[in-house]
Design a protein around this motif. Structure first.
Motif, PDB file in Angstrom:
ATOM      1  N   VAL A 142       0.860  -1.188   0.000  1.00 51.40           N
ATOM      2  CA  VAL A 142       0.000   0.000   0.000  1.00 51.40           C
ATOM      3  C   VAL A 142       0.891   1.230   0.000  1.00 51.40           C
ATOM      4  CG1 VAL A 142      -1.770   1.290   1.250  1.00 51.40           C
ATOM      5  CG2 VAL A 142      -1.874  -1.207   1.187  1.00 51.40           C
ATOM      6  N   SER A 155      -3.437   6.213   0.752  1.00 51.88           N
ATOM      7  CA  SER A 155      -4.885   6.169   0.552  1.00 51.88           C
ATOM      8  C   SER A 155      -5.402   7.576   0.289  1.00 51.88           C
ATOM      9  CB  SER A 155      -5.580   5.560   1.767  1.00 51.88           C
ATOM     10  OG  SER A 155      -5.296   6.314   2.923  1.00 51.88           O
ATOM     11  N   SER A 192     -11.356   6.716   1.340  1.00 49.82           N
ATOM     12  CA  SER A 192     -11.408   5.296   1.710  1.00 49.82           C
ATOM     13  C   SER A 192     -10.722   4.394   0.682  1.00 49.82           C
ATOM     14  CB  SER A 192     -12.863   4.861   1.884  1.00 49.82           C
ATOM     15  OG  SER A 192     -13.554   5.008   0.657  1.00 49.82           O
ATOM     16  N   ASN A 209      -7.635   2.664  -1.165  1.00 47.47           N
ATOM     17  CA  ASN A 209      -6.223   2.305  -1.018  1.00 47.47           C
ATOM     18  C   ASN A 209      -5.556   2.306  -2.382  1.00 47.47           C
ATOM     19  OD1 ASN A 209      -6.000   1.865   1.773  1.00 47.47           O
ATOM     20  ND2 ASN A 209      -6.959  -0.134   1.568  1.00 47.47           N
ATOM     21  N   LYS A 254      -2.384   0.721  -4.226  1.00 45.00           N
ATOM     22  CA  LYS A 254      -1.420  -0.366  -4.037  1.00 45.00           C
ATOM     23  C   LYS A 254      -0.562  -0.533  -5.289  1.00 45.00           C
ATOM     24  CE  LYS A 254      -4.808  -3.233  -3.188  1.00 45.00           C
ATOM     25  NZ  LYS A 254      -5.628  -4.399  -2.799  1.00 45.00           N
ATOM     26  N   GLU A 295     -12.481  -1.957  -8.485  1.00 44.88           N
ATOM     27  CA  GLU A 295     -11.025  -2.002  -8.410  1.00 44.88           C
ATOM     28  C   GLU A 295     -10.452  -1.466  -9.722  1.00 44.88           C
ATOM     29  OE1 GLU A 295      -8.162  -5.409  -6.779  1.00 44.88           O
ATOM     30  OE2 GLU A 295      -9.156  -5.987  -8.631  1.00 44.88           O
ATOM     31  N   VAL A 348      -6.137   0.511  -7.412  1.00 47.37           N
ATOM     32  CA  VAL A 348      -6.853   1.437  -6.530  1.00 47.37           C
ATOM     33  C   VAL A 348      -8.166   0.775  -6.160  1.00 47.37           C
ATOM     34  CG1 VAL A 348      -7.802   3.753  -6.237  1.00 47.37           C
ATOM     35  CG2 VAL A 348      -5.791   3.410  -7.685  1.00 47.37           C
ATOM     36  N   ASP A 349      -8.324   0.468  -4.872  1.00 50.40           N
ATOM     37  CA  ASP A 349      -9.567  -0.099  -4.373  1.00 50.40           C
ATOM     38  C   ASP A 349     -10.543   1.046  -4.155  1.00 50.40           C
ATOM     39  OD1 ASP A 349      -8.320  -2.583  -4.321  1.00 50.40           O
ATOM     40  OD2 ASP A 349      -7.791  -2.422  -2.211  1.00 50.40           O
TER      41      ASP A 349
END
Length: 98
Positions: free
Chosen positions: A21, A24, A27, A29, A31, A49, A96-97
């Motif tokens: 990670v 952020s 909210s 994340n 990665k 995602e 990117v979540d």
């Protein structure tokens, strides 16, 4: 503000397909991981995602269809949609979540 050398970080990871990670935003994340020609099994998430190929290419399978995502392209895997990475994928990937 932080500056990241994505290739250096990805190449320094202990193993391919193990993400780190970077940070952020809200909210979401952000990665980074290194792809290594090996497939990565099917996943389904309860969130969208974003898959941004920084270098190389990622071969995805979405609902039985193959899709090649090239460097500088991004694919958004929508929540609830199964997706897998096929053999031959290589390079640096930002996830990117959402």
């Amino acid at each position: 503000m932080s500056l990241f050398d994505l290739h250096a970080i990805a190449n320094g990871l202990p193993a391919a397909w193990n993400s780190t990670v970077l940070g952020s935003v809200g909210s979401a994340n952000i990665k980074l991981l290194r792809m290594d020609q090996m497939p990565y099994g099917e996943e389904v998430h309860d969130y969208d995602e974003a898959l941004l190929v920084v270098s190389g290419q990622m071969m995805l399978e979405i609902a039985g269809q193959a899709l090649c995502v090239e460097a500088s392209q991004m694919y958004i895997a929508e929540a609830g949609v199964p997706h897998a990475v096929l053999a031959g994928s290589h390079g640096c990937l930002v996830i990117v979540d959402l």
